[in-house]
Design a protein around this motif. Structure first.
Motif, PDB file in Angstrom:
ATOM      1  N   LEU A 144       0.821  -1.212   0.000  1.00  0.00           N
ATOM      2  CA  LEU A 144       0.000   0.000   0.000  1.00  0.00           C
ATOM      3  C   LEU A 144       0.861   1.271   0.000  1.00  0.00           C
ATOM      4  N   ALA A 145       2.058   1.183   0.563  1.00  0.00           N
ATOM      5  CA  ALA A 145       2.960   2.334   0.586  1.00  0.00           C
ATOM      6  C   ALA A 145       3.767   2.444  -0.699  1.00  0.00           C
ATOM      7  N   GLY A 146       3.720   1.405  -1.549  1.00  0.00           N
ATOM      8  CA  GLY A 146       4.544   1.402  -2.757  1.00  0.00           C
ATOM      9  C   GLY A 146       6.012   1.158  -2.440  1.00  0.00           C
ATOM     10  N   PHE A 147       6.268   0.441  -1.354  1.00  0.00           N
ATOM     11  CA  PHE A 147       7.637   0.173  -0.898  1.00  0.00           C
ATOM     12  C   PHE A 147       8.051  -1.220  -1.369  1.00  0.00           C
ATOM     13  N   ASP A 148       9.184  -1.306  -2.010  1.00  0.00           N
ATOM     14  CA  ASP A 148       9.717  -2.564  -2.518  1.00  0.00           C
ATOM     15  C   ASP A 148      10.109  -3.459  -1.340  1.00  0.00           C
ATOM     16  N   ARG A 149       9.462  -4.609  -1.224  1.00  0.00           N
ATOM     17  CA  ARG A 149       9.712  -5.522  -0.104  1.00  0.00           C
ATOM     18  C   ARG A 149      11.151  -6.008  -0.032  1.00  0.00           C
ATOM     19  N   GLU A 150      11.861  -5.956  -1.141  1.00  0.00           N
ATOM     20  CA  GLU A 150      13.260  -6.388  -1.151  1.00  0.00           C
ATOM     21  C   GLU A 150      14.161  -5.429  -0.358  1.00  0.00           C
ATOM     22  N   LYS A 151      13.649  -4.243  -0.065  1.00  0.00           N
ATOM     23  CA  LYS A 151      14.415  -3.264   0.709  1.00  0.00           C
ATOM     24  C   LYS A 151      14.266  -3.473   2.211  1.00  0.00           C
TER      25      LYS A 151
END
Length: 116
Positions: free
Chosen positions: A86-93
């Motif tokens: 939902l935040a548009g944050f790449d889970r790989e980070k």
């Protein structure tokens, strides 16, 4: 270049698995050593308000790595998946670190090891 952050999730501060550690000293050690650009403590990131916190923190933010020290990293990936999306944050980070049942020194060491 993006920022590196460290969040400490402490299971409401009442979980016995955090009683051997000074959570403030964990964050202060890494902050003073400039291992990360920002630090924060949250009482329970897996709760609904934790999702809101993660979304607000990460939406549009220039975060290169987000270290979350708390419970098992596999559980973290599952629990934070929706908030990251939902935040548009790449889970790989996201890098999870299990620091349960550790002393202050052991927790700092475990976090530093994943940062290398």
């Amino acid at each position: 270049m993006g920022k590196k952050g460290l969040l400490l999730c402490v299971c409401q501060g009442t979980c016995p698995s955090f009683q051997k550690m000074n959570i403030f000293e964990v964050l202060n050690t890494l902050r003073r050593e400039k291992a990360v650009d920002f630090v924060a403590i949250h009482p329970q990131l897996c709760a609904d308000d934790g999702d809101v916190f993660l979304q607000e923190l990460l939406r549009g933010a220039n975060v290169e790595k987000l270290y979350v020290a708390g419970c098992d990293p596999t559980m973290q990936r599952k629990m934070f998946r929706d908030a990251f999306e939902l935040a548009g944050f790449d889970r790989e980070k996201h890098v999870g670190v299990d620091i349960r049942n550790m002393t202050t020194e052991e927790a700092v060491k475990a976090i530093k090891e994943v940062m290398e």
